[in-house]
Design a protein around this motif. Structure first.
Motif, PDB file in Angstrom:
ATOM      1  N   ALA A  67      -8.033   0.157   4.450  1.00  0.00           N
ATOM      2  CA  ALA A  67      -6.996   1.127   4.810  1.00  0.00           C
ATOM      3  C   ALA A  67      -6.196   1.643   3.607  1.00  0.00           C
ATOM      4  O   ALA A  67      -5.950   2.860   3.507  1.00  0.00           O
ATOM      5  CB  ALA A  67      -6.064   0.513   5.852  1.00  0.00           C
ATOM      6  N   PRO A  68      -5.769   0.793   2.655  1.00  0.00           N
ATOM      7  CA  PRO A  68      -5.046   1.338   1.495  1.00  0.00           C
ATOM      8  C   PRO A  68      -5.870   2.352   0.710  1.00  0.00           C
ATOM      9  O   PRO A  68      -5.336   3.347   0.225  1.00  0.00           O
ATOM     10  CB  PRO A  68      -4.739   0.099   0.654  1.00  0.00           C
ATOM     11  N   ARG A  69      -7.173   2.100   0.589  1.00  0.00           N
ATOM     12  CA  ARG A  69      -8.024   3.031  -0.158  1.00  0.00           C
ATOM     13  C   ARG A  69      -8.122   4.364   0.563  1.00  0.00           C
ATOM     14  O   ARG A  69      -8.142   5.425  -0.074  1.00  0.00           O
ATOM     15  CB  ARG A  69      -9.418   2.409  -0.320  1.00  0.00           C
ATOM     16  N   VAL A  70      -8.165   4.349   1.900  1.00  0.00           N
ATOM     17  CA  VAL A  70      -8.214   5.589   2.661  1.00  0.00           C
ATOM     18  C   VAL A  70      -6.929   6.380   2.444  1.00  0.00           C
ATOM     19  O   VAL A  70      -6.961   7.597   2.202  1.00  0.00           O
ATOM     20  CB  VAL A  70      -8.415   5.296   4.159  1.00  0.00           C
ATOM     21  N   LEU A  71      -5.788   5.716   2.514  1.00  0.00           N
ATOM     22  CA  LEU A  71      -4.504   6.402   2.333  1.00  0.00           C
ATOM     23  C   LEU A  71      -4.395   7.002   0.939  1.00  0.00           C
ATOM     24  O   LEU A  71      -3.826   8.075   0.753  1.00  0.00           O
ATOM     25  CB  LEU A  71      -3.353   5.422   2.565  1.00  0.00           C
ATOM     26  N   GLU A  72      -4.941   6.328  -0.042  1.00  0.00           N
ATOM     27  CA  GLU A  72      -4.879   6.789  -1.427  1.00  0.00           C
ATOM     28  C   GLU A  72      -5.854   7.928  -1.695  1.00  0.00           C
ATOM     29  O   GLU A  72      -5.547   8.879  -2.430  1.00  0.00           O
ATOM     30  CB  GLU A  72      -5.183   5.611  -2.347  1.00  0.00           C
ATOM     31  N   ALA A  73      -7.051   7.856  -1.097  1.00  0.00           N
ATOM     32  CA  ALA A  73      -8.113   8.805  -1.425  1.00  0.00           C
ATOM     33  C   ALA A  73      -7.961  10.134  -0.702  1.00  0.00           C
ATOM     34  O   ALA A  73      -8.431  11.169  -1.193  1.00  0.00           O
ATOM     35  CB  ALA A  73      -9.473   8.200  -1.098  1.00  0.00           C
ATOM     36  N   ALA A  74      -7.354  10.146   0.476  1.00  0.00           N
ATOM     37  CA  ALA A  74      -7.210  11.386   1.230  1.00  0.00           C
ATOM     38  C   ALA A  74      -6.388  12.395   0.436  1.00  0.00           C
ATOM     39  O   ALA A  74      -5.379  12.041  -0.184  1.00  0.00           O
ATOM     40  CB  ALA A  74      -6.546  11.107   2.571  1.00  0.00           C
ATOM     41  N   ALA A  98       0.829  -1.203   0.000  1.00  0.00           N
ATOM     42  CA  ALA A  98       0.000   0.000   0.000  1.00  0.00           C
ATOM     43  C   ALA A  98       0.864   1.253   0.000  1.00  0.00           C
ATOM     44  O   ALA A  98       0.584   2.223  -0.719  1.00  0.00           O
ATOM     45  CB  ALA A  98      -0.924  -0.005   1.213  1.00  0.00           C
ATOM     46  N   ALA A  99       1.936   1.257   0.785  1.00  0.00           N
ATOM     47  CA  ALA A  99       2.832   2.414   0.815  1.00  0.00           C
ATOM     48  C   ALA A  99       3.566   2.580  -0.508  1.00  0.00           C
ATOM     49  O   ALA A  99       3.784   3.703  -0.974  1.00  0.00           O
ATOM     50  CB  ALA A  99       3.829   2.262   1.965  1.00  0.00           C
ATOM     51  N   ALA A 100       3.948   1.470  -1.131  1.00  0.00           N
ATOM     52  CA  ALA A 100       4.684   1.549  -2.391  1.00  0.00           C
ATOM     53  C   ALA A 100       3.829   2.095  -3.520  1.00  0.00           C
ATOM     54  O   ALA A 100       4.346   2.721  -4.453  1.00  0.00           O
ATOM     55  CB  ALA A 100       5.215   0.168  -2.765  1.00  0.00           C
ATOM     56  N   ARG A 101       2.518   1.875  -3.476  1.00  0.00           N
ATOM     57  CA  ARG A 101       1.636   2.352  -4.541  1.00  0.00           C
ATOM     58  C   ARG A 101       1.398   3.859  -4.490  1.00  0.00           C
ATOM     59  O   ARG A 101       0.967   4.451  -5.475  1.00  0.00           O
ATOM     60  CB  ARG A 101       0.280   1.644  -4.450  1.00  0.00           C
ATOM     61  N   LEU A 102       1.655   4.483  -3.364  1.00  0.00           N
ATOM     62  CA  LEU A 102       1.326   5.895  -3.193  1.00  0.00           C
ATOM     63  C   LEU A 102       2.365   6.790  -3.856  1.00  0.00           C
ATOM     64  O   LEU A 102       3.532   6.415  -4.007  1.00  0.00           O
ATOM     65  CB  LEU A 102       1.249   6.219  -1.702  1.00  0.00           C
ATOM     66  N   ASP A 103       1.935   7.995  -4.226  1.00  0.00           N
ATOM     67  CA  ASP A 103       2.906   8.983  -4.673  1.00  0.00           C
ATOM     68  C   ASP A 103       3.664   9.510  -3.456  1.00  0.00           C
ATOM     69  O   ASP A 103       3.363   9.175  -2.309  1.00  0.00           O
ATOM     70  CB  ASP A 103       2.230  10.111  -5.452  1.00  0.00           C
ATOM     71  N   ASP A 104       4.679  10.349  -3.705  1.00  0.00           N
ATOM     72  CA  ASP A 104       5.550  10.784  -2.612  1.00  0.00           C
ATOM     73  C   ASP A 104       4.776  11.480  -1.502  1.00  0.00           C
ATOM     74  O   ASP A 104       5.013  11.233  -0.310  1.00  0.00           O
ATOM     75  CB  ASP A 104       6.641  11.712  -3.152  1.00  0.00           C
ATOM     76  N   ALA A 105       3.846  12.375  -1.866  1.00  0.00           N
ATOM     77  CA  ALA A 105       3.118  13.129  -0.852  1.00  0.00           C
ATOM     78  C   ALA A 105       2.237  12.208  -0.013  1.00  0.00           C
ATOM     79  O   ALA A 105       2.219  12.306   1.224  1.00  0.00           O
ATOM     80  CB  ALA A 105       2.279  14.216  -1.515  1.00  0.00           C
ATOM     81  N   HIS A 106       1.520  11.312  -0.652  1.00  0.00           N
ATOM     82  CA  HIS A 106       0.660  10.394   0.098  1.00  0.00           C
ATOM     83  C   HIS A 106       1.485   9.407   0.924  1.00  0.00           C
ATOM     84  O   HIS A 106       1.066   8.988   2.005  1.00  0.00           O
ATOM     85  CB  HIS A 106      -0.264   9.639  -0.858  1.00  0.00           C
ATOM     86  N   ARG A 107       2.666   9.028   0.421  1.00  0.00           N
ATOM     87  CA  ARG A 107       3.510   8.132   1.201  1.00  0.00           C
ATOM     88  C   ARG A 107       4.018   8.826   2.454  1.00  0.00           C
ATOM     89  O   ARG A 107       4.107   8.225   3.527  1.00  0.00           O
ATOM     90  CB  ARG A 107       4.661   7.625   0.356  1.00  0.00           C
ATOM     91  N   ARG A 108       4.366  10.099   2.334  1.00  0.00           N
ATOM     92  CA  ARG A 108       4.792  10.856   3.507  1.00  0.00           C
ATOM     93  C   ARG A 108       3.651  10.933   4.534  1.00  0.00           C
ATOM     94  O   ARG A 108       3.880  10.856   5.738  1.00  0.00           O
ATOM     95  CB  ARG A 108       5.236  12.259   3.094  1.00  0.00           C
ATOM     96  N   PHE A 109       2.438  11.089   4.019  1.00  0.00           N
ATOM     97  CA  PHE A 109       1.281  11.091   4.913  1.00  0.00           C
ATOM     98  C   PHE A 109       1.126   9.740   5.601  1.00  0.00           C
ATOM     99  O   PHE A 109       0.943   9.667   6.831  1.00  0.00           O
ATOM    100  CB  PHE A 109       0.023  11.439   4.108  1.00  0.00           C
TER     101      PHE A 109
END
Length: 916
Positions: A332-339, A277-288
Motif C-alpha cells: 500500500a505505501p508503494r501504491v500511494l507513492e507511485a500514483a 507512509a503518510a509522513a513520507r509523501l509530499d503534500d500532494a500525495h499526502r492529500r491523496f
C-alpha cells in the motif's frame, strides 16, 4: 548463544562498562548526545561486524545495527555478535579515568531568525539540546573522535531504559546497542529523531522503556515519521489534519508519549506503518492518501479508515520475532507513492474507477454504454486504488502497479483520447508487456497506435502455437525491433516511428502466415522511410540501410574533433556502432537481409524470421570480440517461451521483456520478446578494463542487472555538452551550499528539509557538521548533492543522463529520480530499484567529462566501463546501501577516467585522425 553473550558481557573490563555512566553533574533526563569510546577502536569493531574498517565513527553504529538488528534483510547476528562483543570487551583503549563518557557540545547557537522566539515550537529548529555542564567544551576534531561514537539521549536515560543487571550494575550502553536487539533497534529509532522530538521523549523515560521492552521493532522502522513541535505531535499534513489523526490513532496530539505508544502498539505497529507512509509523501500525495479533496468529513474518515484496515491486513515485515522476509513490492505505501496526483490531491488522469477496474480485470472490450457509464464513474481514491493493487496476490499486485504507472505516464496528457482506445492500450500492456514498453521507448504515446499493435499481437496469439508460430512472432517483433533501434538512434522521430508501427500492425495474416507480406512491407515502407531520414540513395542495400539506421550514422553529421594527450581524434559514436554491428553480423554468418528480400519466395518467411532475429541480437550482443557475439548460433537459441503456462500477472508467452537463462543442462540463451533485447542483455554491453579475475561481487544479481541496464539506456543521441555542464554546475553548487551550511545550524536544517532526510542522518547530520565537517558531504549521496544545487526542473530536463527507471516504475528509460531516504527500500528484496534511486555513477561521469572538457557523446561508452567496475568493486554494507554506491562513484577519479578514455581508442568512438 544468549548465555555466552551474557558471560562475555559480565567479563568486560571495568573501564569499558563504566563508559555508560553519565559525567558528574549531568541532570537527569537531559536530551543531548554524548560520546563513548570504542575500546578496540572503531576500525576493529567495524571489522568484527563485517563492515569496512574505514567506516567513519559517526556511521558505524547505524550500519552495525542495520546489519545485526534490523528486522529484515541479512541475518548475520548469530555469526557476528560474538565477534562484536569480543571487540568491545577485549580492547585496551578504554575511556580515560574520570571521563568515561563525553557530552557532545553543540555548535554556538545562532540568533533566532526574525519572528522566531527561539523556543523550538516550529518557528525555528533546535539542533542540539546540551547535556550537562560539559556542553561548553570545544568541539572535537576528526582525530579526537576517530574511536568515539555519538549516542543520543543522556547516559542516565539509557540507565533507566535498559535497567540494571542482576547485581544492580548499570549496563554498558555500547555493548547493549551492539548485542541486544531491542536496544539496537531503540537506538536506530532515536537517531532518526530531530532535537525537539528527542527532548520530548527524554521527558518521558517510561515511554522509552516501554518502547525498548515491547515495541522496538516498529519504532526502529518508523520513528523517523514521529515529530514533536512545541509540546504537541506534528502529524503528517500539519495542524489541519490533527483531528483526523487523533480519530484514527485514538490518542491526543497533546500527549506525545501516549500518541507514540498507541502508534507502535496498535496492530503490531501496522498503525505506525500507515502513519509513516503518510509522513513520507509530499503534500500532494499526502492529500491523496488522506482523501483531502473529499468535502464530506464522514465519508473522508470512512475512506481513511478503509486505508487503515488495508494496512492492518499486511504482514509485519519489521517484526524481529519472525523469520526475515521481503515486504511486497507493490504494498500500500508503494501504491500511494507511485500514483501520479494533482496538486489538490486528486488522482491524475486517467483516473476513473470504471476504467481502472476494467484494466485490472483485463476487460476485453468496451460495450456500447461503457463510455456513458465511464463519464459517471467516480474518481479513484487512495483506499480504493490501494485495495485493488496492494490487496491482490503479490504477482498480480506488481503487474497492476506497473499498469497504473504505464497508463499515467503515457495517457495522462491525452484528455480527448477515446477511453476505449486507452482501455485497449492498457490491456495490451498487461498481455504484451515488451510491446507496450518498446512503443513507449520510441516516444509513442498515441493510444490508437498502442491499441492497433496490441490487436495484431492478439491475432498472432490466436493463430496458435504451431510450427509457424515462431516465424510469425519473429517477423512481427523483428520489424518492430528495427524501428525501435532506429528510434533510439534518433534516425526516426516519434511521429515517424508511430507511422511505421501503425502500418506494420496493419499487415494482415494469410491463413495464419505472413508469407511475403512483411517482406514486401520492409521493401515498400521501412527501407524508403529509413533512406529518406538518412539521406541515402535508393540504391543503398537493405542491410546497410538498416544497420546505418540502427547506429544513427549519417554522412552529413558533423564530426567532433578532440585533442587528447597530444593526439587528434574524431569522436564518432555512430560510426563505431555501425562498425560493431557489421562485425557482429559477419560473425553471425547466414543470409543478409538483401539476400532474403531478393531471393526465391520458397522458404522466405522462415529465412526472414532468422535474419530479423540476428539483427535484433546484433544490437544487443555488445562488443564484437566478446564471447556471446563470437558465437554464430547464439541468436538461434532464442526462446519465445511459446506454449509455456502464463503465471498470474505475467504477460503472454513470447511478450515478456527478455532475460538471460542459464543453468545445469542448458546452454546460455535469452527468453522473451525480441523487443527490448538490448535491455534484457545489458550485461553484455559492458566492458571490463582490467584483465585480473575480479572478486565475488557484493551487489545482488538484480542490482547488477539494473545498473547494467542504466548504461545501455543512456543514449549518445540524447546527450549534449550543455547537459554535461549543467550537472557539473549543480554538483558544485550543491557542495558549496553544504559547505556553507556546516557552520550555520539553520541552513543545515534547511538542507535536511529540502532533502527530506528522515533516516539516521537527520539526527547525526548536525553532529557531523560540528565535529567532522570535512566529511559532511560523504553523509549524502551524489544524487542528494545534485538536488541541493540543481535549479527547479533541472532533473527532468537532464533525465537522459539518469539511471534505469525500470526497477522503479517499469519504464525502459533513463531518469534522475528524486533522492530517496536511505531507509526507503527497508524490507524490500533486492529487485533493481536501488539502481533507479542511485544515479551517482552517471552524475560522476558527467562531472569528470566536464572537468576534462570531453564531449558528452562519450558518456555511454565510458559508462560501459565504469558500470562494470561498479559491479566488480562496489562493497555495499548491506542490500540497500545507497551510500556505499555513492562512495564508489565519488572514488572514481581523473586517473581512472583517463584509463577509460584510452580504452575507447580504436575499439570505441575515438578514431585517430590521419592528418596532423
Amino acid at each position: 548463544m544468549r548465555a555466552m553473550l551474557t558471560a562475555l558481557a559480565l567479563a568486560a573490563p571495568a573501564a569499558a562498562r563504566a563508559a555508560s555512566l553519565e559525567p558528574p553533574g549531568t541532570p537527569p533526563g537531559a536530551a543531548g548526545w554524548f560520546e563513548l569510546d570504542v575500546p578496540s577502536g572503531t576500525a576493529e569493531l567495524a571489522r568484527a561486524a563485517g563492515l569496512d574498517p574505514a567506516t567513519e565513527a559517526w556511521r558505524l553504529l547505524p550500519d552495525l545495527t542495520r546489519r545485526l538488528h534490523a528486522s529484515y534483510g541479512e541475518r548475520v547476528a548469530p555469526r557476528a555478535a560474538p565477534q562484536v562483543l569480543a571487540a568491545l570487551t577485549s580492547g585496551s583503549r578504554a575511556a580515560p579515568a574520570g571521563s568515561p563518557a563525553r557530552d557532545v557540545a553543540p555548535p554556538p547557537a545562532p540568533p533566532p531568525p526574525a519572528g522566531d522566539d527561539g523556543d523550538g515550537d516550529g518557528d525555528g529548529t533546535v539542533l542540539f539540546v546540551p547535556a550537562g555542564p560539559s556542553a561548553a567544551a570545544p568541539p572535537l576534531g576528526p582525530a579526537a573522535i576517530a574511536d568515539r561514537v555519538p549516542i543520543p539521549l543522556a547516559p542516565s536515560l539509557w540507565d533507566h531504559v535498559l535497567g540494571r543487571d542482576k547485581e544492580g550494575r548499570a549496563r554498558d550502553v555500547l555493548i547493549a546497542i551492539t548485542t541486544d536487539g531491542n536496544a539496537g533497534r531503540l537506538y536506530r529509532g532515536l537517531v532518526t529523531l530531530d532535537a525537539p522530538t528527542l527532548a520530548a521523549l527524554a521527558a518521558e523515560p517510561d515511554v522509552l522503556r516501554e518502547i525498548y521492552r515491547r515495541h522496538s521493532d516498529a519504532f526502529s522502522a518508523f520513528a523517523g515519521s514521529f515529530r514533536v513541535e512545541g509540546g504537541r505531535v506534528a502529524v503528517p499534513g500539519g495542524h489541519p489534519e490533527a483531528a483526523l489523526w487523533q480519530e484514527v490513532v485514538g490518542a491526543s496530539v497533546l500527549r506525545p508519549g501516549e500518541f507514540l505508544l498507541r502508534l507502535a502498539s496498535a496492530d503490531q505497529g501496522r498503525l505506525f506503518f500507515l502513519y509513516d507512509a503518510a509522513a513520507r509523501l509530499d503534500d500532494a500525495h499526502r492529500r491523496f492518501a488522506l482523501d483531502a479533496p473529499e468535502r464530506d468529513a464522514e465519508r473522508r474518515l470512512e475512506r481513511v479508515r478503509a486505508l487503515k484496515v488495508l494496512f492492518a491486513l499486511g504482514a509485519p515485515w519489521w517484526d524481529a520475532s519472525t523469520a526475515p522476509f521481503s515486504r511486497p513490492v507493490a504494498d500500500a505505501p508503494r501504491v500511494l507513492e507511485a500514483a501520479r496526483v494533482g496538486a489538490d490531491g486528486t488522482l491524475a488522469a486517467p483516473n476513473r474507477q470504471l476504467l481502472w477496474a476494467a484494466a485490472f480485470d483485463d476487460q476485453v472490450d468496451a460495450p456500447a454504454d461503457w463510455r456513458a457509464r465511464l463519464a459517471q464513474s467516480p474518481l479513484s481514491d487512495a483506499a480504493w486504488l490501494a485495495e485493488k493493487i496492494a490487496g491482490a496476490a503479490p504477482s498480480v499486485s506488481r503487474s497492476r502497479l506497473g499498469l497504473l504507472s504505464f497508463g499515467q505516464r503515457l495517457f495522462g496528457d491525452a484528455p480527448d483520447a477515446d477511453p476505449a482506445l486507452i482501455l485497449a492500450a492498457l490491456r495490451g500492456f498487461g498481455r504484451y508487456r515488451a510491446l507496450a514498453l518498446s512503443l513507449e521507448r520510441m516516444g509513442i504515446a498515441d493510444p490508437g497506435v498502442h491499441a492497433a499493435a496490441a490487436r495484431r499481437a492478439e491475432q498472432l496469439e490466436q493463430a496458435g502455437h504451431g510450427e509457424r508460430a515462431r516465424d510469425r512472432l519473429a517477423e512481427f517483433q523483428g520489424v518492430l525491433a528495427l524501428v525501435e533501434h532506429a528510434a533510439q538512434a534518433t534516425t526516426l522521430d516519434p511521429a515517424g516511428a508511430a507511422a511505421l508501427v501503425r502500418s506494420a500492425a496493419a499487415v494482415d495474416l494469410d491463413e495464419g502466415r505472413y508469407a511475403d507480406r512483411l517482406a514486401s512491407w520492409i521493401a515498400a515502407e521501412l527501407l524508403p522511410a529509413l533512406r529518406a531520414r538518412l539521406a541515402l540513395p535508393a540504391s543503398t542495400g537493405a542491410e546497410a540501410t538498416v544497420l546505418r539506421a540502427m547506429a544513427g550514422l549519417r554522412d552529413t553529421s558533423p564530426r567532433v574533433r578532440l585533442e587528447w594527450e597530444g593526439l587528434a581524434y574524431d569522436v564518432d559514436p555512430a560510426a563505431a556502432e555501425y562498425a560493431r554491428l557489421r562485425a557482429v553480423r559477419r560473425r553471425q554468418g547466414g543470409d543478409a537481409l538483401d539476400d532474403v528480400l531478393a531471393g526465391p519466395a520458397a522458404g522466405r518467411e522462415a529465412r526472414l524470421a532468422t535474419v530479423l532475429i540476428d539483427l535484433a541480437y546484433a544490437a544487443a550482443l555488445g562488443p564484437a570480440e566478446g564471447a556471446p557475439a563470437a558465437s554464430e548460433d547464439v541468436a538461434r537459441r532464442h526462446e519465445f517461451g511459446l506454449g509455456e503456462p502464463q503465471a498470474p500477472g505475467s504477460p503472454r508467452a513470447g511478450w515478456g521483456v527478455p532475460h538471460e537463462v542459464a543453468g545445469p543442462g542448458q546452454r546460455w540463451h535469452a527468453q522473451g520478446a525480441l523487443l527490448g533485447l538490448d535491455v534484457g542483455l545489458a550485461r553484455l554491453a559492458l566492458r571490463r578494463l582490467d584483465t585480473d579475475v575480479p572478486p565475488m561481487p557484493a551487489l545482488s544479481a538484480a542490482d547488477r542487472r539494473a545498473f547494467a541496464e542504466g548504461a545501455v539506456l543512456v543514449r549518445e543521441a540524447a546527450l549534449d555538452d550543455a547537459g554535461r555542464d549543467a550537472i557539473a554546475e549543480a554538483l558544485a553548487e550543491g557542495r558549496a551550499r553544504l559547505a556553507g551550511a556546516a557552520a550555520d545550524p539553520h541552513r543545515l536544517a534547511a538542507v535536511a528539509v529540502d532533502l527530506g532526510l528522515r533516516d539516521w542522518r537527520r539526527g547525526l547530520l548536525p553532529w557531523i557538521a560540528a565535529h567532522d565537517p570535512e566529511h559532511l558531504e560523504s553523509a549524502l549521496t551524489l544524487g542528494e548533492v545534485f538536488r541541493l544545487g540543481a535549479p527547479e526542473g533541472a532533473a527532468h530536463a537532464l533525465a537522459a543522463w539518469g539511471a534505469s527507471a525500470r526497477g522503479d516504475d517499469g519504464c525502459l528509460c533513463p531518469d534522475l529520480r528524486r533522492p530517496a531516504s536511505l531507509d526507503a527500500l527497508a524490507g524490500h528484496a533486492a529487485d533493481g530499484r536501488m539502481a533507479a534511486l542511485a544515479p551517482d555513477l552517471h552524475l560522476r561521469v558527467a562531472e569528470l567529462l566536464a572537468a576534462r572538457r570531453l564531449p558528452a557523446s562519450l558518456a555511454p561508452a565510458i559508462l560501459s566501463l565504469a558500470v562494470q567496475d561498479l559491479m566488480d568493486q562496489a562493497r555495499p554494507a548491506f542490500l540497500d546501501d545507497m551510500l556505499g554506491i555513492s562512495r564508489f562513484a565519488r572514488a572514481l577519479d581523473g586517473r581512472r577516467m583517463d584509463d577509460y578514455v584510452a580504452a575507447l581508442v580504436g575499439r570505441g568512438p575515438l578514431r585517430p585522425r590521419a592528418e596532423p
